[in-house]
Design an enzyme around this catalytic site. Structure first.
Site, PDB file in Angstrom:
ATOM      1  N   GLY A  97       0.859  -1.249   0.053  1.00  0.00           N
ATOM      2  CA  GLY A  97      -0.050  -0.125   0.036  1.00  0.00           C
ATOM      3  C   GLY A  97       0.844   1.255   0.061  1.00  0.00           C
ATOM      4  N   GLY A  99       3.004   3.594   1.287  1.00  0.00           N
ATOM      5  CA  GLY A  99       3.437   3.655   2.611  1.00  0.00           C
ATOM      6  C   GLY A  99       4.115   5.170   2.980  1.00  0.00           C
ATOM      7  N   ARG A 100       4.354   5.723   1.760  1.00  0.00           N
ATOM      8  CA  ARG A 100       4.860   6.951   1.910  1.00  0.00           C
ATOM      9  C   ARG A 100       4.558   7.941   0.661  1.00  0.00           C
ATOM     10  NH1 ARG A 100      11.251   6.430  -0.640  1.00  0.00           N
ATOM     11  NH2 ARG A 100      10.750   4.490  -2.080  1.00  0.00           N
ATOM     12  N   ASP A 132       9.816   5.196   7.469  1.00  0.00           N
ATOM     13  CA  ASP A 132       9.728   6.640   7.954  1.00  0.00           C
ATOM     14  C   ASP A 132       9.001   7.456   6.971  1.00  0.00           C
ATOM     15  OD1 ASP A 132      11.312   6.789   5.496  1.00  0.00           O
ATOM     16  OD2 ASP A 132      13.085   7.657   6.924  1.00  0.00           O
ATOM     17  N   GLY A 133       8.506   6.627   5.826  1.00  0.00           N
ATOM     18  CA  GLY A 133       7.293   7.501   4.824  1.00  0.00           C
ATOM     19  C   GLY A 133       8.083   8.660   4.121  1.00  0.00           C
ATOM     20  N   ARG A 186       4.295  12.953  -8.532  1.00  0.00           N
ATOM     21  CA  ARG A 186       4.446  12.399  -9.840  1.00  0.00           C
ATOM     22  C   ARG A 186       3.051  12.454 -10.668  1.00  0.00           C
ATOM     23  NH1 ARG A 186       4.662   6.545  -8.056  1.00  0.00           N
ATOM     24  NH2 ARG A 186       6.860   6.512  -7.807  1.00  0.00           N
ATOM     25  N   ARG A 193      -2.543  -0.105  -9.669  1.00  0.00           N
ATOM     26  CA  ARG A 193      -1.336  -1.438 -10.182  1.00  0.00           C
ATOM     27  C   ARG A 193      -2.116  -2.714 -10.260  1.00  0.00           C
ATOM     28  NH1 ARG A 193       2.678   1.293  -6.775  1.00  0.00           N
ATOM     29  NH2 ARG A 193       1.640   3.217  -6.280  1.00  0.00           N
ATOM     30  N   ASP A 262       3.381  -4.593  -7.923  1.00  0.00           N
ATOM     31  CA  ASP A 262       2.755  -3.318  -7.390  1.00  0.00           C
ATOM     32  C   ASP A 262       3.479  -2.317  -8.137  1.00  0.00           C
ATOM     33  OD1 ASP A 262       4.975  -4.666  -5.576  1.00  0.00           O
ATOM     34  OD2 ASP A 262       5.112  -2.685  -5.041  1.00  0.00           O
ATOM     35  N   ASP A 272       7.541   4.246 -11.344  1.00  0.00           N
ATOM     36  CA  ASP A 272       8.031   4.019 -10.057  1.00  0.00           C
ATOM     37  C   ASP A 272       9.703   3.714 -10.306  1.00  0.00           C
ATOM     38  OD1 ASP A 272       8.553   3.696  -7.527  1.00  0.00           O
ATOM     39  OD2 ASP A 272       7.160   2.188  -7.192  1.00  0.00           O
TER      40      ASP A 272
HETATM   41  P1  AMP Z   1       8.944   0.853  -3.716  1.00  0.00           P
HETATM   42  O1  AMP Z   1       9.933   0.060  -3.563  1.00  0.00           O
HETATM   43  O2  AMP Z   1       8.986   2.304  -3.652  1.00  0.00           O
HETATM   44  O3  AMP Z   1       7.940   0.134  -4.874  1.00  0.00           O
HETATM   45  O4  AMP Z   1       8.002   0.390  -2.271  1.00  0.00           O
HETATM   46  C1  AMP Z   1       7.495  -0.755  -2.120  1.00  0.00           C
HETATM   47  C2  AMP Z   1       6.621  -0.626  -0.817  1.00  0.00           C
HETATM   48  O5  AMP Z   1       7.272  -0.147   0.343  1.00  0.00           O
HETATM   49  C3  AMP Z   1       5.469   0.371  -0.903  1.00  0.00           C
HETATM   50  O6  AMP Z   1       4.593  -0.364  -0.133  1.00  0.00           O
HETATM   51  C4  AMP Z   1       6.097   1.783  -0.477  1.00  0.00           C
HETATM   52  O7  AMP Z   1       4.837   2.449  -0.014  1.00  0.00           O
HETATM   53  C5  AMP Z   1       6.892   1.063   0.843  1.00  0.00           C
HETATM   54  N1  AMP Z   1       7.845   1.849   1.061  1.00  0.00           N
HETATM   55  C6  AMP Z   1       9.078   2.229   0.356  1.00  0.00           C
HETATM   56  N2  AMP Z   1       9.910   3.004   1.136  1.00  0.00           N
HETATM   57  C7  AMP Z   1       9.370   3.425   2.237  1.00  0.00           C
HETATM   58  C8  AMP Z   1       9.530   4.317   3.220  1.00  0.00           C
HETATM   59  N3  AMP Z   1      10.731   4.926   3.330  1.00  0.00           N
HETATM   60  N4  AMP Z   1       8.425   4.667   4.121  1.00  0.00           N
HETATM   61  C9  AMP Z   1       7.427   3.884   4.089  1.00  0.00           C
HETATM   62  N5  AMP Z   1       7.129   3.098   3.134  1.00  0.00           N
HETATM   63  C10 AMP Z   1       7.932   2.773   2.114  1.00  0.00           C
HETATM   64 MG    MG Z   2       6.445   0.934  -5.906  1.00  0.00          MG
END
Ligand code: AMP
Ligand code: MG
Length: 480
Positions: A97, A99-100, A132-133, A186, A193, A262, A272
């Site tokens: 989901g 997350g940031r 940390d989001g 973005r 997705r 995702d 992404d």
């Molecule tokens: P990504 O690798 O950017 O496609 O992220 C994969 C998943 O990890 C997604 O659910 C993101 O929202 C979560 N995520 C990645 N980095 C962070 C972060 N620094 N804080 C919170 N969620 C994260």
């Molecule tokens: Mg992603």
């Protein structure tokens, strides 16, 4: 504390005609969230070309407007953290989901299409787990560069509307820390997705799969709305769009690096950009992410992985479609991909016409030459473009005669084949080949060293000039 929803007046970004398309579907697809409050807001990148697509005059949008709307997130609510699951490195993960990030809003462009503004690095959400989001500034810089580069190379990709540095120290295992923070917005067709559908299936909500799919077709495949076999046609078209996208990545030497479900868009758009790379030398085993230990998302595996991801999407779509129909759709990938890839590669060699066995043989020999020698992938095509001469029709020994490739990329069979193909053209047609080479071989390719150099100027001197210059070059990549 109450959220800051006071709408600053006269900010063109806030006065856009936002459409609550996802919100209108009901609350099962998102959670309302609040953004983080940042200690600082420094606008590092604004995409005026995207403003124009939204019908905004760039001179009417000042930097403070960007910061208010896309750094402080004033004046727009609700902000929606989207729910999704996904297969990560082959394993199903139901704890994903936004997350940031969140969906900031949806707007229609002057082309009449619906677009998303989605954030990255805007604070924690119910899906942040222990993270940390936040987004590192380097991560933001890398995503700006990738999306501007791919867009200019003709790829259907998300773009960055803005990148704002936010003044927090972040700690990451893969960057010298503390490192700087940022928030990015973005601009993309959709943030729905494959994994958005996977979650609905996991929750046993076939009814919601249908609602979401109807929405996807209405907004992103409107020509299929009135078709009797609309769902089957949708799946086949998604297979086709994904195959075309993958062929583009492959011909450009681009390795996305994290093709989890995702990170696959339901519109077939590329998005992404994390540890991606444009590979230096042709190597199907090239892997861009340091954590991809088994090379699952290696450059050469991308077509197979795209197919695997499309296969996984069949499970949720079974709520509305038969497996048999989807298998027929998926079976079209191979041909779509290989026709698109071959056509693109032959254009890089100067040949724009219909594919023949002789041309296919040239492509085979070219890939072999690139693999067998130490020549860079982009370097080879740049040299070809810059040194090509009508004289090459005279004989194989003329080919590359004034280039260092004469020695470095010596292949008797390649030269003979290339010459043979050239000899089938009139002398007057050589200009068409030169034009084709120039149109398909970028002079500027986003290399890893170029990114590191730009980053070094930012990190040591806070000098953004090299970054701005590189962005401009990437936006005009074909000027030789
Ligand atoms: P990504 O690798 O950017 O496609 O992220 C994969 C998943 O990890 C997604 O659910 C993101 O929202 C979560 N995520 C990645 N980095 C962070 C972060 N620094 N804080 C919170 N969620 C994260
Ligand atoms: Mg992603």
């Amino acid at each position: 504390m109450l959220p800051n929803i006071k709408k600053p007046v006269g900010n063109p970004l806030l006065e856009l005609n936002y459409e609550p398309a996802i919100e209108a579907l009901g609350s099962q697809y998102f959670d309302e969230v609040e953004p983080a409050e940042f200690p600082k807001h420094l606008l590092r990148f604004r995409n005026d070309a995207v403003l124009a697509k939204l019908g905004l005059e760039p001179s009417g949008v000042n930097d403070e407007h960007f910061i208010e709307a896309l750094g402080k997130f004033q004046g727009r609510r609700p902000l929606l953290a989207l729910c999704y699951h996904g297969y990560q490195f082959g394993e199903y993960n139901p704890r994903l989901g936004d997350g940031r990030g969140f969906l900031y809003g949806q707007v229609r462009g002057i082309d009449g299409e619906l677009y998303d503004f989605g954030t990255k690095g805007s604070g924690t959400t119910p899906y942040s787990r222990t993270a940390d989001g936040r987004l590192t500034l380097k991560g933001g810089v890398r995503e700006v560069l990738a999306s501007e580069a791919l867009h200019a190379l003709g790829v259907r990709t998300s773009r960055c509307l803005s990148l704002i540095e936010t003044g927090e120290p972040l700690f990451r295992g893969d960057e010298p820390s503390p490192t700087r923070s940022s928030v990015m917005v973005r601009f993309s067709r959709s943030h729905i997705r494959f994994g958005t559908f996977e979650r609905l299936d996991y929750l046993g909500r076939g009814d919601l799969v249908k609602i979401l799919l109807d929405h996807v077709i209405e907004q992103y495949y409107p020509h299929l709305q009135t078709e009797k076999e609309g769902y089957a046609l949708f799946y086949t078209e998604l297979v086709g769009r994904t195959a075309e996208l993958c062929a583009q990545w492959m011909s450009l030497g681009f390795c996305h690096a994290v093709l989890n479900t995702d990170n696959m868009s339901i519109t077939g758009e590329s998005f992404d950009y994390g540890p991606y790379a444009f590979m230096d030398r042709y190597n199907p085993l090239f892997t861009a992410a340091y954590f991809d230990h088994y090379g699952r998302y290696s450059y050469g595996n991308q077509p197979a992985i795209c197919q695997w991801n499309l296969k996984m999407l069949q499970t949720p779509l079974e709520a509305v479609l038969s497996m048999a129909d989807m298998e027929v759709g998926l079976a079209t990938f191979e041909e779509r991909y290989s026709a698109a890839y071959t056509q693109r590669m032959l254009s890089k060699l100067g040949f724009n016409q219909a594919i023949t066995p002789e041309l296919q043989e040239l492509l085979f020999l070219t890939l072999k030459l690139l693999k067998d020698t130490e020549i860079g992938y982009h370097q080879f095509f740049t040299e070809l473009t810059e040194h090509f001469s009508p004289d090459w029709q005279k004989g194989p020994e003329y080919i590359f005669q004034d280039s260092y490739l004469y020695q470095a990329a010596y292949s008797e069979s390649w030269r003979a084949r290339y010459h043979h193909l050239l000899s089938q053209f009139q002398e007057s047609e050589m200009a068409i080949i030169i034009q084709c080479l120039r149109q398909h071989n970028p002079k500027t390719v986003l290399s890893r060293p170029a990114i590191e150099e730009v980053w070094a100027h930012i990190t040591y001197d806070d000098n953004w000039e090299p970054f701005n210059t590189l962005v401009k070059q990437l936006q005009n990549p074909y000027i030789h």
